[in-house]
Scaffold this active site. Structure first.
Site, short mmCIF file in Angstrom:
data_model
loop_
_atom_site.label_atom_id
_atom_site.label_comp_id
_atom_site.label_asym_id
_atom_site.label_seq_id
_atom_site.Cartn_x
_atom_site.Cartn_y
_atom_site.Cartn_z
N ARG A 256 2.86 2.57 -10.74
CA ARG A 256 2.66 1.52 -9.69
C ARG A 256 1.40 1.64 -9.07
NH1 ARG A 256 5.19 3.35 -3.96
NH2 ARG A 256 2.77 3.36 -3.75
N HIS A 260 3.33 0.29 -2.22
CA HIS A 260 5.00 -0.04 -2.37
C HIS A 260 5.01 -1.51 -1.95
CE1 HIS A 260 8.99 0.12 -2.25
NE2 HIS A 260 9.03 -0.13 -0.84
N TYR A 269 -0.90 8.72 0.98
CA TYR A 269 -0.40 9.86 0.52
C TYR A 269 -0.40 9.98 -0.97
CZ TYR A 269 2.85 5.55 -0.70
OH TYR A 269 3.08 4.39 -0.96
#
Ligand SMILES: Cc1ncc(C[n+]2csc(CCOP(=O)(O)OP(=O)(O)O)c2C)c(N)n1
Ligand SMILES: [Mg+2]
Length: 378
Positions: A256, A260, A269
């Site tokens: 990815r 998100h 993160y």
């Protein structure tokens, strides 16, 4: 003690990160017409994706789940399907949907909060987006069961993310598909992350493909950034399913490259070094490198394709932005054949708030604030 069951998981890759072709590649590897078509769609979906993010950032689209980096895992799957197979997506598989004829303006409509976007003009039996993680596995198994009962030579193809494979519905879906030998293919897009949870924390299993063993069905891993390997693996699984051989679980390894969704900030993160490294393996550059080696691609064609895709995306955006707003009645219609009194009252109230005008009013030029979390509730 004796061994009563053993398994192995195979990994399929034909095109490496530099676009070199391995020995034993399928005929698709020399079918330049099909490869160029796949590259065109992969470029189109990347162009669309960047535009959708810009629309959200400027308050013209709701929360959007980017598919940056997933182009081969989307186009490769869709290209292996027959038009009358049924695609059961999650919320990110725009590349597969666009290949199957879903209009980009429909995608924008839905992610702009307008349910009419789910009423596809093509691929009408394909499912719309599924935000409750893994519930689509049961839809996919159910569709395949219907095909089997009706004796139709069609298959369902269901997507799921790496995080989704931890959900009960994932196992329920592959279990019933295995038990009934259903014509279903399940594609796990392992992009390394489930929002902020890395795959290492998600599961102790070495591969997600081996989860197939628990359902008694074949499981295979494929380089999800290699469009030739993805299309080949899904084609084989579909051929087996169509001829009564039952379902397959395919784990497509990709990454990815985006946040998100537009409501997320992955820099909080995720190590930027990991993302930088993942860019060296991304799908478009490797297919482009391979097409150049075949001498069917060059920089001039690349520029022309980019302009063509930009024009196509702009036309879809215009169509989306000029679509009349839906009537507030749309929130209440299609739920009940005979709506209960309470809903009828709410429908009246909504009509009054809409200024008495329950028909076309305004357009999609302002869908909440840029950090608006609707409509997907992620
Ligand atoms: C049943 C359910 N639980 C939790 C959520 C919140 N949620 C949205 S996306 C997501 C992570 C999914 O990760 P993955 O399956 O890897 O798919 P990806 O987003 O990486 O494509 C979660 C937990 C949800 N939508 N549905
Ligand atoms: Mg994931």
């Amino acid at each position: 003690m004796k061994t009563v069951a053993e398994f192995e998981i195979k990994y399929c890759q034909f095109l490496d990160a530099e676009g070199n072709l391995a020995a034993g590649a399928p005929p698709l590897a020399t079918d330049t017409g099909e490869l160029l078509k796949m590259y065109r769609y992969m470029t189109l979906v990347r162009t669309f994706d960047a535009k959708a993010i810009n629309l959200q950032r400027t308050g013209k689209l709701g929360t959007y789940a980017s598919c940056l980096g997933h182009e081969a895992a989307h186009v490769g799957v869709a290209a292996a399907m027959q038009p009358d197979d049924v695609l059961v997506p999650v919320y990110r598989e725009f590349g597969a949907q666009i290949w199957r004829g879903v209009k980009m303006s429909s995608i924008l409509l839905y992610w702009g909060g307008d349910e009419r976007g789910s009423n596809f003009t093509a691929a009408r039996e394909d499912f719309a987006w599924c935000v409750p993680i893994a519930s689509q596995m049961l839809h996919g198994a159910g569709v395949a069961m219907a095909f089997k009962i009706k004796g139709e030579k069609r298959c369902s193809v269901t997507y799921i993310g790496d995080g989704g494979t931890s959900e009960g519905a994932f196992y329920e879906g592959i279990n019933v598909a295995g038990a009934r030998a259903l014509p279903a293919v399940f594609v796990v897009v392992n992009n390394g992350w489930a929002i902020s949870v890395p795959i290492e924390n998600q599961t102790a299993t070495k591969t997600l493909a081996q989860k197939a063993v628990a359902a008694g069905i074949p499981g295979v891993q494929v380089d999800g950034n290699d469009p030739i390997a993805v299309r080949h693996t899904v084609s084989e699984a579909l051929a087996r399913a169509r001829s009564g051989g039952g379902p397959t679980l395919i784990e497509a390894l990709t990454y990815r490259l985006s946040d998100h969704t537009t409501a997320d900030d992955a820099s909080r993160y995720r190590d930027p070094g990991e993302v930088k490294e993942a860019w060296t393996r991304e799908p478009l550059s490797r297919l482009r490198a391979y097409l150049k080696k075949l001498r069917v691609w060059d920089d001039a064609r690349e520029e022309a394709l980019k302009s063509e895709c930009a024009r196509e995306v702009e036309a879809a955006v215009d169509e989306y932005l000029s679509a009349p707003k839906p009537s507030t009645d749309e929130m209440f219609d299609h739920l009940f054949a005979h709506p209960p009194q309470s809903l009828l009252q709410q429908r009246e109230l909504a009509r009054r708030y809409a200024g008495g005008d329950d028909t076309a009013a305004g357009s999609h030029r302002g869908v909440g604030s840029p950090d608006d979390n609707s409509p997907a509730g992620h």
